[in-house]
Structure formats: C-alpha cells, structure tokens
Design a protein around this motif. Structure first.
Motif, PDB file in Angstrom:
ATOM      1  N   ALA A 151      -6.621   2.822   1.518  1.00 31.99           N
ATOM      2  CA  ALA A 151      -6.178   4.261   1.898  1.00 31.99           C
ATOM      3  C   ALA A 151      -5.640   4.248   3.433  1.00 31.99           C
ATOM      4  N   LEU A 152      -6.232   3.144   3.989  1.00 32.17           N
ATOM      5  CA  LEU A 152      -5.836   2.915   5.284  1.00 32.17           C
ATOM      6  C   LEU A 152      -4.323   2.114   5.509  1.00 32.17           C
ATOM      7  N   GLN A 153      -3.646   1.726   4.559  1.00 29.89           N
ATOM      8  CA  GLN A 153      -2.469   1.022   4.485  1.00 29.89           C
ATOM      9  C   GLN A 153      -1.359   2.085   4.747  1.00 29.89           C
ATOM     10  N   ARG A 154      -0.683   1.693   5.847  1.00 32.27           N
ATOM     11  CA  ARG A 154       0.608   2.409   6.230  1.00 32.27           C
ATOM     12  C   ARG A 154       1.828   2.196   5.323  1.00 32.27           C
ATOM     13  N   GLU A 155       2.674   2.891   5.285  1.00 34.19           N
ATOM     14  CA  GLU A 155       3.873   2.526   4.591  1.00 34.19           C
ATOM     15  C   GLU A 155       4.858   1.367   4.975  1.00 34.19           C
ATOM     16  N   ASP A 156       4.797   0.438   4.111  1.00 38.24           N
ATOM     17  CA  ASP A 156       5.425  -0.832   4.454  1.00 38.24           C
ATOM     18  C   ASP A 156       4.879  -1.961   5.253  1.00 38.24           C
ATOM     19  N   GLU A 157       3.518  -1.787   5.311  1.00 39.27           N
ATOM     20  CA  GLU A 157       2.557  -2.368   6.088  1.00 39.27           C
ATOM     21  C   GLU A 157       2.261  -3.581   5.370  1.00 39.27           C
ATOM     22  N   PRO A 158       2.219  -4.739   6.073  1.00 38.20           N
ATOM     23  CA  PRO A 158       1.643  -6.115   5.347  1.00 38.20           C
ATOM     24  C   PRO A 158       0.528  -6.042   4.891  1.00 38.20           C
ATOM     25  N   LEU A 159       0.079  -6.828   3.760  1.00 39.36           N
ATOM     26  CA  LEU A 159      -1.163  -7.229   3.530  1.00 39.36           C
ATOM     27  C   LEU A 159      -1.512  -8.720   3.266  1.00 39.36           C
ATOM     28  N   SER A 160      -2.542  -8.939   3.079  1.00 37.95           N
ATOM     29  CA  SER A 160      -3.056 -10.435   2.799  1.00 37.95           C
ATOM     30  C   SER A 160      -4.335 -10.302   2.006  1.00 37.95           C
ATOM     31  N   PHE A 161      -4.509 -11.550   1.414  1.00 38.71           N
ATOM     32  CA  PHE A 161      -5.727 -11.866   0.875  1.00 38.71           C
ATOM     33  C   PHE A 161      -6.612 -12.937   1.402  1.00 38.71           C
ATOM     34  N   PRO A 162      -7.267 -12.690   2.644  1.00 42.10           N
ATOM     35  CA  PRO A 162      -7.962 -13.752   3.216  1.00 42.10           C
ATOM     36  C   PRO A 162      -8.720 -14.738   2.592  1.00 42.10           C
ATOM     37  N   VAL A 163      -9.370 -14.300   1.428  1.00 40.20           N
ATOM     38  CA  VAL A 163     -10.309 -14.965   0.584  1.00 40.20           C
ATOM     39  C   VAL A 163      -9.950 -14.860  -0.822  1.00 40.20           C
ATOM     40  N   GLU A 164     -10.091 -15.598  -1.632  1.00 38.83           N
ATOM     41  CA  GLU A 164      -9.949 -15.735  -3.041  1.00 38.83           C
ATOM     42  C   GLU A 164     -11.156 -16.399  -3.916  1.00 38.83           C
TER      43      GLU A 164
END
Length: 260
Positions: free
Chosen positions: A231-244
């Motif tokens: 819910a805290l992601q802004r429009e077009d804001e990057p994301l990543s998966f630091p741990v898998e």
C-alpha cells in the motif's frame, strides 16, 4: 532535505534466524547497510495480531520471547532499541478517526527483533510496533497502510514482518531443504507477478485466489503485513526482492522492498 525511506516486507521465518548467519540473514544485513539510516522504524509484525488497533508507546520496550521449545541461548537474546512515544502519537494522528490505543507496556516481538538484530545490530534506532486488527478485512489493512505514507518522507522506515507463504502444518520439520511444494511455488509466483506488474493491490483478494492461496495462507496474520508495504508503493516507484527462497516446502522467505 530528508531522504524518502523505502518500505520493506521481510519473510522472517524461524526466530532462530536471530542467532544464525545464513543466506536470509546475510541478505537482511546487506539491506540494512544499503539504505539511509532511518530516524525511526515502524514495524507491523504477524505476532501482534489481536482485536483492535494499538501502538507501542513506551520509551524502553522489552524484548518479548513469544515462542517455546527453542534452545536456551535464544531466550537470552535482547534487542534493547529505544521506543518512541513521539512516533506512536504520529501514527495515531495519521490513522484518525481510527481509534489506536497507546500501549506503554508492550515490547517488541520476535517478528520484529529477529529481523532488526541483523538489519541494525546496534539497536540504537527507535522502534514502534503497530498491531494488526484481527477483526478487520484485508481491505482495511491495505487502506490503513496507505494512510501511513507520510512517514516515509519523515525518515521512518516502515517494516512489515510475516511470510507470504506460511503453512507450518505442511512444513517439512525434518528437512528445511525440502523443495517448495507445488502449491506454495505457484502462489508465490502468482503474488510476485502481480507485484512486479504493479497489481499488488489485487492481493487484497487473496482469499478468492483458489486452493493454492488457501494452502499458502491458512491464517491471515503472516500475510497481512505484506499488504501494508504494498500500500505504500507510489506510482511508478521501483521495487525489488532483496531475499528469495522457500524453506521446508511451505515457508516463503521472500522480501519485498518498495522505493529501492
């Protein structure tokens, strides 16, 4: 000018991770070193799940050992981070008219400190926890998360702690290297795809996503912290998966970071 802090969900797994150096905890440490130092941390942990909304408001929260059957050394771990009554009041202000009770006696549970022990091992950053209201819908939790958005511009790291897939009844206790069960892998893949495509909000309806979701999320408390972070992601804001990774066949350790 303050840096806009990322927001991050961690799959916390076993409380033994607090003591261990493994690929998950090493990634947590790398993540802590890679971001700007927060002025404070707001944690939403699967292990403070109760009717109603509350926020920790004590200046010196204790380390809660909210588990049983582990080696004695785990019960000796402390994470003596200070609290922040000021941040607690700010959270209450942002969430009004929702009634959020101040709890000056509640400490930090292992969903919070087992991760923070690696992220910020010096335990010198103020930490506040926000409870998860067990009486409310996933939609409520997502919308509550959205209202916390200003904290990111105020130097606060919002941290969710749970597990995207969390089925301990199916967990291979005698073999944590058990390959992911098909249903766990499919649900994690579907959730990850939605997040990558900017459709993370659709996970609010996870209970309508079929048998894979039912097996992966048999109870909601470990899943809901993820909704706060999405819910805290802004429009077009990057994301990543630091741990898998999925361990024991049915426990996803996936982490999701927005804004980094």
């Amino acid at each position: 000018m303050r840096v806009v802090m990322p927001a991050v969900f961690f799959g916390h797994g076993s409380p033994m991770n607090a003591l261990q150096s493994n690929r998950y905890t090493q990634s947590w440490r790398r993540f802590g070193r890679s971001i700007a130092r927060p002025e404070a941390i707001l944690a939403i942990s699967a292990h403070w799940y109760l009717p109603g909304s509350a926020v920790t408001a004590g200046r010196y929260p204790e380390t809660i050992h909210d588990f049983g059957g582990f080696p004695p050394e785990l019960y000796s771990v402390t994470y003596p981070a200070p609290g922040s009554p000021e941040l607690a009041r700010r959270v209450q202000e942002l969430l009004r008219p929702l009634e959020v009770r101040s709890d000056e006696r509640r400490g930090l549970d292992h969903g919070t400190w087992s991760v923070l022990a690696h992220l910020f091992p010096d335990a010198d950053i103020p930490v506040v926890q926000l409870s998860i209201d067990s009486t409310m819908s996933p939609e409520f939790h997502y919308e509550t998360g959205r209202r916390l958005q200003p904290l990111r511009e105020e130097g606060v790291l919002v941290l969710g702690s749970g597990n995207l897939v969390h089925n301990l009844a199916a967990y291979a206790w005698d073999n944590i290297a058990e390959p992911p069960f098909d249903w766990a892998a499919r649900f994690e893949h579907k959730a990850r795809k939605l997040i990558i495509e900017g459709r993370g909000r659709e996970l609010v309806d996870y209970r309508d996503m079929g048998e894979d979701a039912r097996l992966s999320v048999p109870t909601p408390e470990h899943f809901l912290p993820l909704l706060y972070i999405l819910a805290l992601q802004r429009e077009d804001e990057p994301l990543s998966f630091p741990v898998e990774g999925i361990e024991g066949g049915s426990l996803s350790m996936l982490s999701v970071s927005v804004g980094r």
